[in-house]
Design a protein around this motif. Structure first.
Motif, mmCIF file in Angstrom:
data_model
loop_
_atom_site.group_PDB
_atom_site.id
_atom_site.type_symbol
_atom_site.label_atom_id
_atom_site.label_comp_id
_atom_site.label_asym_id
_atom_site.label_seq_id
_atom_site.Cartn_x
_atom_site.Cartn_y
_atom_site.Cartn_z
ATOM 1 N N SER A 82 0.930 -1.524 0.134
ATOM 2 C CA SER A 82 0.201 0.289 0.076
ATOM 3 C C SER A 82 0.736 1.496 0.312
ATOM 4 O O SER A 82 0.495 2.214 -0.849
ATOM 5 N N GLU A 83 1.574 1.431 0.321
ATOM 6 C CA GLU A 83 2.255 2.143 0.703
ATOM 7 C C GLU A 83 3.663 2.442 -0.541
ATOM 8 O O GLU A 83 3.567 3.611 -0.874
ATOM 9 N N ARG A 84 3.734 1.572 -1.292
ATOM 10 C CA ARG A 84 3.932 1.651 -2.917
ATOM 11 C C ARG A 84 2.926 2.464 -3.707
ATOM 12 O O ARG A 84 3.620 3.487 -4.390
ATOM 13 N N GLY A 85 2.078 2.081 -3.288
ATOM 14 C CA GLY A 85 1.013 2.250 -4.345
ATOM 15 C C GLY A 85 0.768 3.634 -4.530
ATOM 16 O O GLY A 85 0.747 3.931 -4.844
ATOM 17 N N LEU A 86 0.639 3.933 -2.889
ATOM 18 C CA LEU A 86 0.600 5.403 -2.603
ATOM 19 C C LEU A 86 2.109 6.093 -3.186
ATOM 20 O O LEU A 86 1.366 7.381 -3.474
ATOM 21 N N ARG A 87 2.922 6.408 -2.923
ATOM 22 C CA ARG A 87 3.649 6.559 -3.698
ATOM 23 C C ARG A 87 4.374 7.074 -4.717
ATOM 24 O O ARG A 87 4.142 8.120 -5.642
ATOM 25 N N THR A 88 3.369 6.067 -5.718
ATOM 26 C CA THR A 88 3.161 6.140 -7.022
ATOM 27 C C THR A 88 2.007 6.808 -7.262
ATOM 28 O O THR A 88 2.562 7.492 -8.678
ATOM 29 N N GLU A 89 0.716 6.740 -6.867
ATOM 30 C CA GLU A 89 -0.117 7.207 -7.080
ATOM 31 C C GLU A 89 0.205 9.051 -6.740
ATOM 32 O O GLU A 89 0.272 10.138 -7.682
ATOM 33 N N LEU A 90 0.689 9.368 -5.586
ATOM 34 C CA LEU A 90 1.177 10.441 -5.526
ATOM 35 C C LEU A 90 2.438 10.970 -6.264
ATOM 36 O O LEU A 90 2.320 12.274 -7.098
ATOM 37 N N ARG A 91 3.225 10.154 -6.865
ATOM 38 C CA ARG A 91 3.797 10.733 -8.047
ATOM 39 C C ARG A 91 3.750 11.034 -9.459
ATOM 40 O O ARG A 91 3.208 12.375 -9.592
ATOM 41 N N ASP A 92 2.321 10.217 -9.560
ATOM 42 C CA ASP A 92 1.737 10.663 -10.811
ATOM 43 C C ASP A 92 0.415 11.417 -10.386
ATOM 44 O O ASP A 92 0.213 12.680 -11.786
ATOM 45 N N GLY A 93 0.198 12.018 -10.140
ATOM 46 C CA GLY A 93 -0.709 12.961 -9.106
ATOM 47 C C GLY A 93 -0.119 14.409 -9.315
ATOM 48 O O GLY A 93 -0.340 15.092 -10.468
ATOM 49 N N LEU A 94 1.197 14.054 -9.024
ATOM 50 C CA LEU A 94 1.800 15.717 -9.037
ATOM 51 C C LEU A 94 2.278 16.179 -10.553
ATOM 52 O O LEU A 94 2.350 17.301 -10.965
#
Length: 66
Positions: A46-58
């Motif tokens: 879940s942490e890895r998914g959150l980091r990916t989501e934040l990176r893609d969102g930015l």
């Protein structure tokens, strides 16, 4: 993670002190270790998914999901 290891050791010791069989305490230790490992895997995923989501969102200019 240190607390999880501590609990995986402490719980069987307490069970032995209160008269549980060695097999029962060992089974409990294995069960706790399995649950701890599964939780650790899920947390990392879940942490890895959150980091990916934040990176893609930015990168896309989005700040939150609608």
């Amino acid at each position: 993670m240190r607390w999880a290891v501590f609990c995986c050791v402490l719980v069987p010791v307490v069970l032995l002190v209160y008269g549980t069989s060695l097999g029962g305490a060992a089974g409990t230790a294995l069960g706790l270790a399995a649950v701890t490992a599964a939780c650790r895997v899920l947390l990392r995923r879940s942490e890895r998914g959150l980091r990916t989501e934040l990176r893609d969102g930015l990168r896309d200019g989005r700040h939150s999901r609608s």
